[in-house]
Design a protein around this motif. Structure first.
Motif, PDB file in Angstrom:
ATOM      1  N   PHE A  38       8.841  14.980  -3.675  1.00 55.31           N
ATOM      2  CA  PHE A  38       8.630  13.934  -2.678  1.00 55.31           C
ATOM      3  C   PHE A  38       7.168  13.506  -2.697  1.00 55.31           C
ATOM      4  O   PHE A  38       6.269  14.343  -2.818  1.00 55.31           O
ATOM      5  N   THR A  39       6.933  12.197  -2.555  1.00 56.22           N
ATOM      6  CA  THR A  39       5.572  11.674  -2.575  1.00 56.22           C
ATOM      7  C   THR A  39       5.346  10.762  -1.369  1.00 56.22           C
ATOM      8  O   THR A  39       6.166  10.718  -0.446  1.00 56.22           O
ATOM      9  N   SER A  40       4.241  10.025  -1.404  1.00 57.65           N
ATOM     10  CA  SER A  40       3.812   9.193  -0.276  1.00 57.65           C
ATOM     11  C   SER A  40       4.909   8.249   0.212  1.00 57.65           C
ATOM     12  O   SER A  40       5.579   7.601  -0.588  1.00 57.65           O
ATOM     13  N   GLY A  41       5.066   8.203   1.531  1.00 54.48           N
ATOM     14  CA  GLY A  41       6.058   7.332   2.155  1.00 54.48           C
ATOM     15  C   GLY A  41       7.380   8.008   2.444  1.00 54.48           C
ATOM     16  O   GLY A  41       8.215   7.438   3.174  1.00 54.48           O
ATOM     17  N   ARG A  42       7.603   9.213   1.917  1.00 50.15           N
ATOM     18  CA  ARG A  42       8.881   9.885   2.114  1.00 50.15           C
ATOM     19  C   ARG A  42       8.933  10.494   3.517  1.00 50.15           C
ATOM     20  O   ARG A  42       7.989  11.108   3.999  1.00 50.15           O
ATOM     21  N   ILE A  43      10.068  10.314   4.184  1.00 46.08           N
ATOM     22  CA  ILE A  43      10.289  10.876   5.519  1.00 46.08           C
ATOM     23  C   ILE A  43      11.116  12.145   5.373  1.00 46.08           C
ATOM     24  O   ILE A  43      12.179  12.143   4.747  1.00 46.08           O
ATOM     25  N   LEU A  44      10.640  13.234   5.944  1.00 50.03           N
ATOM     26  CA  LEU A  44      11.282  14.540   5.835  1.00 50.03           C
ATOM     27  C   LEU A  44      11.878  14.958   7.181  1.00 50.03           C
ATOM     28  O   LEU A  44      11.266  14.744   8.220  1.00 50.03           O
ATOM     29  N   GLY A  45      13.074  15.537   7.129  1.00 49.60           N
ATOM     30  CA  GLY A  45      13.729  16.014   8.348  1.00 49.60           C
ATOM     31  C   GLY A  45      14.640  14.996   8.994  1.00 49.60           C
ATOM     32  O   GLY A  45      15.243  15.253  10.037  1.00 49.60           O
ATOM     33  N   GLU A  46      14.773  13.834   8.365  1.00 48.23           N
ATOM     34  CA  GLU A  46      15.551  12.745   8.966  1.00 48.23           C
ATOM     35  C   GLU A  46      17.048  13.017   8.928  1.00 48.23           C
ATOM     36  O   GLU A  46      17.781  12.664   9.861  1.00 48.23           O
ATOM     37  N   LEU A  47      17.531  13.636   7.867  1.00 48.73           N
ATOM     38  CA  LEU A  47      18.961  13.935   7.768  1.00 48.73           C
ATOM     39  C   LEU A  47      19.387  14.887   8.887  1.00 48.73           C
ATOM     40  O   LEU A  47      20.418  14.670   9.534  1.00 48.73           O
ATOM     41  N   GLU A  48      18.594  15.915   9.130  1.00 43.80           N
ATOM     42  CA  GLU A  48      18.910  16.855  10.211  1.00 43.80           C
ATOM     43  C   GLU A  48      18.915  16.139  11.560  1.00 43.80           C
ATOM     44  O   GLU A  48      19.720  16.449  12.440  1.00 43.80           O
TER      45      GLU A  48
ATOM     46  N   ILE B 268       5.182  11.825   4.594  1.00 38.31           N
ATOM     47  CA  ILE B 268       4.127  12.151   3.636  1.00 38.31           C
ATOM     48  C   ILE B 268       3.226  10.932   3.461  1.00 38.31           C
ATOM     49  O   ILE B 268       3.682   9.858   3.075  1.00 38.31           O
ATOM     50  N   LEU B 269       1.952  11.101   3.778  1.00 34.29           N
ATOM     51  CA  LEU B 269       0.981  10.022   3.632  1.00 34.29           C
ATOM     52  C   LEU B 269       0.241  10.126   2.301  1.00 34.29           C
ATOM     53  O   LEU B 269       0.021   9.125   1.623  1.00 34.29           O
ATOM     54  N   ARG B 270      -0.127  11.343   1.944  1.00 28.93           N
ATOM     55  CA  ARG B 270      -0.795  11.596   0.662  1.00 28.93           C
ATOM     56  C   ARG B 270      -0.333  12.951   0.134  1.00 28.93           C
ATOM     57  O   ARG B 270      -0.048  13.863   0.913  1.00 28.93           O
ATOM     58  N   GLY B 271      -0.293  13.058  -1.183  1.00 30.11           N
ATOM     59  CA  GLY B 271       0.073  14.325  -1.796  1.00 30.11           C
ATOM     60  C   GLY B 271       1.503  14.345  -2.295  1.00 30.11           C
ATOM     61  O   GLY B 271       2.236  13.349  -2.218  1.00 30.11           O
TER      62      GLY B 271
END
Length: 255
Positions: free
Chosen positions: A78-88, A56-59
């Protein structure tokens, strides 16, 4: 795209992301795309193939789970800087385990999960750093979940309403559209306790009720945040003391 995508991030996140992508293989950078996801649309859908890692870059986005009777539960924002899908990615799961939905217009960096996994496997320091991050996040979630069980209905409702207010775009305030039975089920208390707590919050000036709907103004949200800052140990943390029942009638947050 290269590493230029970092400029989309807030200043405080740019340095951390620069450290993360230091030494990133060129094929990973070449594959990176910047995309936009409109408000209300899914970034990730539970049960669909894990194809990408998203940053997430913005939003703002929120994690959602569907439970029995098709009721939707929001479990984290979740906000800016959060990485999604990493656990999977770490678990080699073929499918995403949760749905992540855009609460506002979101700008994201998207990287094929196969290239992300290959990069992590080749870089031992990165592997350690990301594993440490994931374990820390899971530990915090577990701790928060345990402590949440001890919160009074009063405190749970404040957390719940404040979270929804922070994801709402209306400049005039927030209106809760859920029914009292739905609210009771989400908070884990009976309807009678929920109604009593709403009355207490109204008496304390932390919310308003008009035409049966709970309403939260920016001023009331600020008061709720001040209450959280005073009673909770840190950001996203819950009180250590286990409250017994709802707050005594008429007791204000500052009292």
């Amino acid at each position: 795209m290269g590493i230029d995508f970092i400029s989309y991030l807030p200043k405080k996140e740019q340095e951390r992301m620069e450290r993360l992508f230091h030494g990133c293989p060129q094929d990973v950078l070449d594959s990176l795309e910047v995309i936009k996801v409109p408000k209300g649309k899914s970034i990730i859908r539970s049960g669909t193939p894990c194809l990408y890692i998203y940053i997430i870059l913005r939003g703002r986005a929120q994690g959602m789970e569907m439970h029995l009777e098709e009721k939707v539960y929001i479990f984290r924002s979740f906000t800016s800087g959060r990485i999604l899908g990493e656990l999977e990615c770490f678990l080699d799961q073929p499918l995403y385990s949760a749905t992540i939905q855009a609460v506002t217009l979101c700008t994201l960096a998207r990287i094929p999960i196969s290239l992300w996994r290959s990069w992590i496997r080749q870089d031992s320091s990165l592997l350690y750093s990301r594993a440490q991050n994931i374990i820390g996040e899971l530990t915090r979630q577990l701790k928060d979940g345990r402590q949440y069980l001890f919160l009074s209905c009063y405190d749970r409702m404040i957390l719940f309403l404040l979270e929804l207010f922070q994801t709402d775009d209306s400049p005039d305030g927030f209106v809760l559209k859920k029914t009292r039975p739905e609210l009771a089920e989400l908070l884990g208390f009976c309807i009678k306790t929920v109604n009593r707590t709403i009355s207490q919050l109204q008496e304390d000036g932390l919310l308003s009720v008009r035409q049966g709907k709970i309403r939260l103004s920016p001023k009331q949200a600020k008061q709720m945040q001040e209450y959280c800052d005073q009673h909770f140990l840190s950001e996203n943390a819950f009180p250590i003391k286990a409250p017994s029942g709802s707050r005594p009638r008429g007791q204000s947050p500052s009292g």
